[in-house]
Enzyme design. Structure first.
Site, mmCIF file in Angstrom:
data_model
loop_
_atom_site.group_PDB
_atom_site.id
_atom_site.type_symbol
_atom_site.label_atom_id
_atom_site.label_comp_id
_atom_site.label_asym_id
_atom_site.label_seq_id
_atom_site.Cartn_x
_atom_site.Cartn_y
_atom_site.Cartn_z
ATOM 1 N N SER A 150 0.823 -1.199 0.000
ATOM 2 C CA SER A 150 0.000 0.000 0.000
ATOM 3 C C SER A 150 0.867 1.262 0.000
ATOM 4 C CB SER A 150 -0.962 -0.039 1.193
ATOM 5 O OG SER A 150 -1.897 0.999 1.124
ATOM 6 N N ASP A 302 -2.735 6.203 -3.802
ATOM 7 C CA ASP A 302 -1.562 5.545 -3.233
ATOM 8 C C ASP A 302 -1.040 4.471 -4.203
ATOM 9 O OD1 ASP A 302 -3.478 3.565 -2.907
ATOM 10 O OD2 ASP A 302 -2.897 3.073 -0.866
ATOM 11 N N ASP A 306 -5.859 1.928 -3.889
ATOM 12 C CA ASP A 306 -7.103 1.744 -3.148
ATOM 13 C C ASP A 306 -7.458 2.996 -2.347
ATOM 14 O OD1 ASP A 306 -5.134 1.391 -1.208
ATOM 15 O OD2 ASP A 306 -5.823 -0.582 -0.562
#
Length: 576
Positions: A150, A302, A306
């Protein structure tokens, strides 16, 4: 030879057996001889599944992301799949982001699945996480994996596991899979791939995913309104560059300026300190471009696409970044309004949020006569709600950490469709002589002015983990009775599942899965939630305050008061 604790020695010794390659063994021997601290950090525990799967620093050891930890996870998952679906032809989908080693890690995971007679659909190049959730369902797979960390720093990578419904694994599957993984020895990993079972996917899935995103994220915005919206977009060196520009184009948004310096996927994220749209610095270049091109809205995603950050012009025409709660209530209200205008609200619909997000979501739900379901942090819990409450239609939902989900065609936070939705809101507002920011203020007038802020305290390494653990113990065993001069009236402890009225001492059971979260509610309506991060070495404090707002004219003054109140709470709790 450096003195090594017995338990650690057992872990290290296992990695010096023939089950591990020579390069790994040589590296470990070097650590034993010259870097005992790194050796301890690498082996003192196993990487654990948190709110977003397994995430950690890349390197050698049980507490690192590497060939063997990923292989063991995939072998355990393969065994679990065979037990769960004994008479079915098993299928898995795999995607990966822009990070170092993500592509090779994805192929390694595919190899292990195929070695266990599981057919694999592997994206040929990097793709957004929400596309994996979509592809899994589209291809009728039993599970899915995304190799991503992430928004974590460049040295991290991770492994997210998705189930048949397209959502991340939740109880009881998560515990059962972990048990299966923990029962394995590293020597049991089957790395001997069956290449005939590995299928490469790409544009074919892109096309149907983009079309579905446009269908779910578009709401009768005129072509003129779309042309008049000036959009600035940055992928922050991540995966969204592969999908979002084309999605906006197919939806009719042609006035899009891309931050070229951040367009190229790059696991070093060279232009930002952190590729996290929650951090204002991450959107600095996009905001600068917006000034040059007179942009109406800035969108930043990002690395695995998401999370989405949104910036718009305030009452003075200055670009400001909305926090995750503000973006969430704007998107939710817009969806609710669209459903209402189309006559689709029948009293069997719901929106969703999390226990650490703004209480304003419940107010919106009440205003539109729909249910608001509140779950633990992480979109896996929202996906579970959709699966558990099939009698209800899911409209949309989000959480404060810059995530939103539109409908249920993707079962995770989805920056692709959320980006389009934000543009729809901004375009329609501008066409009506308003702005997204003015519409937000109008929501505050109608439903109450809520203001939130997140404070993250970073504590790295073994010592840091112990400090965070002790902080939670202190707040739990010695609860605050007054915060910033206001009495604590309720304390919710999600680890014990008890909500205690601090005035009457009455207790109620919290009907939500256990989690290491504490939430204080005060007499003046403030809410302070505490939780250790499941994916980062941080303890997080979520502060929410509110007041009434009667007019746009008093907005700035009331906002300053709420900001000062949050500052006072931070000072009172000694968080700065």
């Amino acid at each position: 030879m450096i003195d090594i604790k017995h338990e650690l020695l057992d872990r290290v010794s296992n990695w010096l057996t023939p089950a591990f390659d020579e390069e790994t063994q040589e590296y470990i021997n070097d650590l034993i001889a010259s870097n005992p601290k790194e050796l301890q950090e690498s082996f003192y525990k196993d990487l654990e599944f948190g709110t977003g799967g397994m995430r950690g620093i890349m390197g050698i050891g049980t507490n690192r992301i590497n060939k063997y930890t990923l292989g063991k996870n995939t072998q355990g998952l393969s065994n679990y799949l065979h037990k769960s679906f004994p008479n079915e032809k098993l299928k898995a989908a795999i995607a990966f982001d822009c990070r170092h080693n993500s592509k090779s890690f994805a192929k390694l995971v595919a190899d292990v699945f195929s070695a266990n007679n599981i057919e694999v659909y592997l994206f040929e190049e990097l793709r957004p996480t929400p596309e994996l959730s979509f592809a899994l369902k589209h291809l009728n797979c039993h599970c899915g994996i995304v190799l991503t960390a992430s928004h974590n720093p460049p040295e991290y990578n991770g492994y997210k596991v998705y189930w048949q419904d397209g959502g991340q694994i939740v109880p009881p599957q998560d515990a059962q899979i972990i048990e299966e993984i923990n029962s394995l020895d590293y020597s049991e990993i089957n790395f001997d791939a069956n290449q005939h079972l590995i299928n490469y996917i790409g544009k074919d899935i892109d096309d149907v995913f983009i079309d579905a995103s446009v269908k779910n994220g578009s709401f009768n915005t005129s072509a003129e309104a779309k042309d008049n919206l000036n959009v600035v977009f940055t992928s922050l060196h991540g995966t969204s560059i592969t999908i979002i520009p084309e999605t906006l184009k197919r939806a009719g948004y042609n006035n899009v300026h891309i931050v070229k310096e951040q367009e190229e996927p790059n696991g070093d994220f060279p232009t930002v300190e952190s590729p996290n749209p929650e951090e204002p610095e991450a959107l600095k270049m996009a905001l600068e471009l917006a000034q040059k091109v007179d942009g109406d809205i800035v969108i930043g995603t990002d690395p695995d696409s998401d999370r989405v950050g949104v910036a718009v012009r305030d009452l003075d025409g200055k670009m400001i970044i909305l926090n995750g709660n503000q973006a969430m209530v704007m998107m939710t209200n817009f969806l609710l309004q669209q459903w209402q205008d189309q006559g689709k609200i029948k009293g069997k619909e719901f929106i969703a949020s999390t226990i650490v997000s703004t209480p304003m979501m419940s107010d919106l739900a009440a205003a539109f006569n729909v249910e608001c379901k509140i779950g633990l942090t992480g979109f896996k819990w929202i996906a579970k709600m959709i699966k558990d409450f099939t009698e209800l239609d899911f409209i949309g939902g989000g959480e404060e950490s810059f995530g939103f989900m539109v409908g249920d065609f993707v079962r995770d936070k989805d920056a692709v469709t959320a980006t389009l939705l934000a543009c729809e809101i901004a375009a329609q507002a501008k066409a009506n002589g308003s702005s997204l920011y003015k519409e937000l203020i109008q929501l505050y007038i109608e439903h109450g002015f809520y203001k939130e802020r997140l404070i993250s305290v970073t504590k790295k390494g073994i010592e840091g983990a112990e400090e965070i653990k002790q902080m939670m113990i202190n707040f739990r065993e010695n609860p605050l009775t007054v915060i910033n001069g206001s009495k604590v009236v309720m304390l919710e402890d999600y680890q014990t599942s008890i909500a205690k009225n601090m005035i009457s001492n009455e207790e109620e059971i919290i009907d939500i899965p256990k989690s290491n979260v504490l939430i204080y509610y005060t007499e003046d309506g403030s809410k302070i939630a505490l939780r250790p991060s499941g994916t980062e070495p941080k303890i997080k404090f979520y502060i929410s305050v509110n007041t009434s707002l009667d007019s746009v004219e008093e907005f700035i003054k009331k906002e300053a008061k709420l900001e000062a109140k949050i500052d006072a709470i931070i000072k009172n709790m000694k968080l700065n």
